[in-house]
Write an enzyme that holds these catalytic residues in place. Sequence first.
Site, PDB file in Angstrom:
ATOM      1  N   ASP A 120       7.238  86.870  40.328  1.00 30.05           N
ATOM      2  CA  ASP A 120       8.779  87.481  40.086  1.00 30.05           C
ATOM      3  C   ASP A 120       9.326  85.963  39.866  1.00 30.05           C
ATOM      4  O   ASP A 120      10.516  85.714  40.558  1.00 30.05           O
ATOM      5  CB  ASP A 120       9.137  87.855  41.426  1.00 30.05           C
ATOM      6  CG  ASP A 120       9.787  88.464  41.515  1.00 30.05           C
ATOM      7  OD1 ASP A 120      10.349  89.047  39.931  1.00 30.05           O
ATOM      8  OD2 ASP A 120      10.479  88.679  42.299  1.00 30.05           O
ATOM      9  N   ASP A 175      11.901  82.035  46.419  1.00 31.97           N
ATOM     10  CA  ASP A 175      11.349  83.320  47.333  1.00 31.97           C
ATOM     11  C   ASP A 175       9.767  83.745  46.316  1.00 31.97           C
ATOM     12  O   ASP A 175       9.782  83.535  45.555  1.00 31.97           O
ATOM     13  CB  ASP A 175      12.445  84.244  46.060  1.00 31.97           C
ATOM     14  CG  ASP A 175      12.162  85.764  46.671  1.00 31.97           C
ATOM     15  OD1 ASP A 175      11.137  86.339  47.377  1.00 31.97           O
ATOM     16  OD2 ASP A 175      13.159  87.074  46.755  1.00 31.97           O
ATOM     17  N   THR A 198       9.563  91.674  37.478  1.00 31.30           N
ATOM     18  CA  THR A 198      11.323  92.393  37.867  1.00 31.30           C
ATOM     19  C   THR A 198      10.287  92.784  35.939  1.00 31.30           C
ATOM     20  O   THR A 198      10.244  91.835  35.701  1.00 31.30           O
ATOM     21  CB  THR A 198      11.961  91.407  37.542  1.00 31.30           C
ATOM     22  OG1 THR A 198      12.340  91.120  39.038  1.00 31.30           O
ATOM     23  CG2 THR A 198      13.404  92.248  37.283  1.00 31.30           C
ATOM     24  N   ASN A 232      15.432  83.632  42.139  1.00 35.17           N
ATOM     25  CA  ASN A 232      14.987  83.277  42.419  1.00 35.17           C
ATOM     26  C   ASN A 232      14.816  81.523  42.459  1.00 35.17           C
ATOM     27  O   ASN A 232      14.073  81.452  43.190  1.00 35.17           O
ATOM     28  CB  ASN A 232      13.663  83.761  42.693  1.00 35.17           C
ATOM     29  CG  ASN A 232      13.874  84.988  42.725  1.00 35.17           C
ATOM     30  OD1 ASN A 232      13.985  85.753  43.620  1.00 35.17           O
ATOM     31  ND2 ASN A 232      12.673  85.628  42.074  1.00 35.17           N
ATOM     32  N   LYS A 271      12.752  84.404  38.081  1.00 32.88           N
ATOM     33  CA  LYS A 271      13.623  85.034  37.261  1.00 32.88           C
ATOM     34  C   LYS A 271      14.407  83.654  37.827  1.00 32.88           C
ATOM     35  O   LYS A 271      14.856  83.532  39.238  1.00 32.88           O
ATOM     36  CB  LYS A 271      13.999  85.793  38.108  1.00 32.88           C
ATOM     37  CG  LYS A 271      14.040  86.543  39.051  1.00 32.88           C
ATOM     38  CD  LYS A 271      14.060  88.488  39.470  1.00 32.88           C
ATOM     39  CE  LYS A 271      13.985  88.288  40.860  1.00 32.88           C
ATOM     40  NZ  LYS A 271      14.218  90.029  40.634  1.00 32.88           N
TER      41      LYS A 271
END
Length: 887
Positions: free
Chosen positions: A685, A703, A720, A690, A687
Amino acid sequence: MGVCMQCNRSQLQGDNNKTSIGIGPKSIYRRHSSIKDPTKKMKNPVIDERSIEENFKEAPNAIISNKPKDEKDTQLISNVLRKHYIFNSIDRESQMIIIKKVKCYEVGAKELIFEQGQPGVCFFIVSSGKLEVKAGNEKSILGPGMSFGELALMDDRPRTATVRTLEVSVLWGLDRKTFMKAVKKIRIHEYEDNKKLINSVSIFNILTSNQKEALLGACVTQKRSAGDVIVKETDNSDLFFIVKEGVAVCTTEKNESREIHKGDFFGEHALMYQVPRMHTVVAATEVKLISISKENLLEVLGNSFEHILFRNSQKLAIDNSSALRSLSTKQKEAIIDKTRVKKYQSGEVVIQKDSYKAHKLFIVISGKVVGPREYSPLQCVGDEDIVSKADDVYEENHISLGESDVAEITVQEIEMCIGGEISQITIHNDAVGVLRQVQLLRGLSQDRINALTLALKITNFEDRQVIVQQSNPGHSFFIIKSGSVKVMKNEKFIRGITKNDYFGERSVLFNDFRTATVLADGPVSCWTLERDDFMNIISENIREKLIKRIEMQDTSVLLEELIPVRVVGTGVLGNVTLAVHNQKKSVYALKSLTRNRIEEYHIHNNLILEKNILMELDHIMIIKLIKTFKDPSRIYFLMEYVRGKDLFDVLLELGQVSEDQSKFYAACLMVTLDYLHERNIIHRDLKPENIIIDDEGYTKLIDFGAAAIVEGRTYTAIGTPHYLAPEIILRVGYSYAVDWWSLGVMIHEMVFGHVPFGSDDEDPLAIYEKILEGHLNLENLPYKSNHFKNILTQLLNKNPAARTCGGFGYLKSNSWFGNFNWDRLMSRQLRPPYTPKCQYEEEEIASALQNPRDLDNFLNDVENAQNALIYKKRTQGPPGANWDDNF
């Protein structure tokens, strides 16, 4: 689990365990878009298969059966499902397996199928009857041959409309769990079958496991009917084939023929040489084949097959040499770059009699070389002699036994490649390798490490000799070169440590008294570093950072010793509190999750996995988990407190990002991902939301709620949508390459101000379709250089294996990075593009210490104030017994 500490405001932190599906804003940020709100964020991934509801039921009043399907039913279902991106990528046989699992739903008139806002479970196809779809004030009618609810096959996002029958209807329904289970089984079988075939091919034996994995990405499955010509003699095709199923017949120009069965291969010369086919191969039965083209192989491995075989053979030979194996990977690669590969015919002289042994290194790549002894492939000739600088000569010729390939390089060329005499360089490398293992020193630049190796001294100790004495002042740091020692505390044995282990590291920073006695257990040799030498080499600024890092490794902190200062982050499942130690005054971020919320969201396993992953990590660009706590009310994560802004907000503030700025952030994330992947961890994840830009301007990955420890492939859909790699969407199985795809999306986003695929879409299905289309528009590039295009086309390659060609080093060598200084990056000596202006909390902390509040009471007040605002998720059942033993 992340801890986002904003500079100027408290971070509204979505839960980091990825279970709040469908909660919160759904639009990705677009810094240059006028049609979307550029300040919106998506803190949680929209899809997380781990949160799938097990008990929720759609079409509750339907009669559900495994009604047999006739040809018309099968064709209807096939035609509809084939439009789905996952189904469309599966072969016909596998499609039929899934169609057999589709169930018949017989529903009366005016019956509810599903309601808007409820979690999606099934995909439906209308066989007969009529249904009404109502979304707000809009209505539409569905009839035979139409379908609805296809996104339920990916995750349990809330339904966007209510669907009811208008008359008695028959539906074909497929629930997500059944669909994904079937797809996963099909994909695993296909992957394992192909992997076995690749491993069985003798010419691939020299490839590394990573290269074989990459080769699987170049495989294309083909089907041929009986009588089809697969390859024709004299053709110039570059395809290599492995028979997966069926029988083929190979015929030569002399009409000699043989049968080719499962596991047999042909066309291997096509991978290495541009030569015409020497035989014709015809399918005797229906045949399923794996084909690999020279072009695809070059794409996923980065070099020609022959070049890779030669390099791999030389690398393995050097690794097998006791005289050369201590050279670094970079040094070995430099030597291999300079070697010359020669082909010898049978009986040809490879090494002349009376030539000096210390003059050249020879590496047998293929065939055999015979002198006084026989040398086989992957063996070095003359390796010990070039290290010892022997004056001896070869007393007889060394002859090629059959055809052979031999690499050679002079000792002068080797020393130029590695920067000195081999014997001295290998000793230096041993010392560097040991220093790099010391946690305290991992963030130092190569220059600092090299300086420390020069300060190392070798000290020898006899059996039972005291090396350090408990309670005495400490001034030396020891690394065991050979032998072993016993650690004693108050005359009691604590543990034994051996080669490459170290002790006394705190004394070089703190001048502490020794906390234990260390005795030699037999003869011991140690590398020794004196505190004064260390202080002369390491600057005060770096020492402060090392001290801070050591403090974070102090796991003796107790929950009752923490005093709350204020809440710095809130979310659905818990809160992040700035806390200070009542005695040491060390500052932490304490994340607390209530047991009630944990049970409501059923995230027990996710928390355990996240905790296990974070405890393994200790990297300067990854948030540090110090320890976890538990009490009857909550689970706690005690984390490093990071001051800064998340990259999302930094990019908004920067506006147009320069090439150097995007390169800096990309490089930071690359070394972070490489660190994770070396430990079999996929982030899944990546992005801007994070990633924190800390108070020194460097990235900090915060994260890990979607992360997983993976060996081989995994099939879980999580992440995502805009950042998802194609292989996650298609459910073909994936590994570390998905993180490199997400990084490619981020680099594009930094430069262009929007994501490359579906930037104007919020509907996940539309986003997935555009990702799978893969149309990468690199027009209107703000930079003059084309190197930027190189990195994007590499990372956003739909073939996962082509993103790194089997190694991080290949990715670092991309022309976009040019002369980028990776060592200065790791030692944080590069000037960052942006440094947040952070507010410090000295007054708040001092006030909290003077008027300490009870932590439990403080959190109770915070949680009670939030209760009315927190969405209550359906429960999935009680956790297993003693699930929190690990906290």
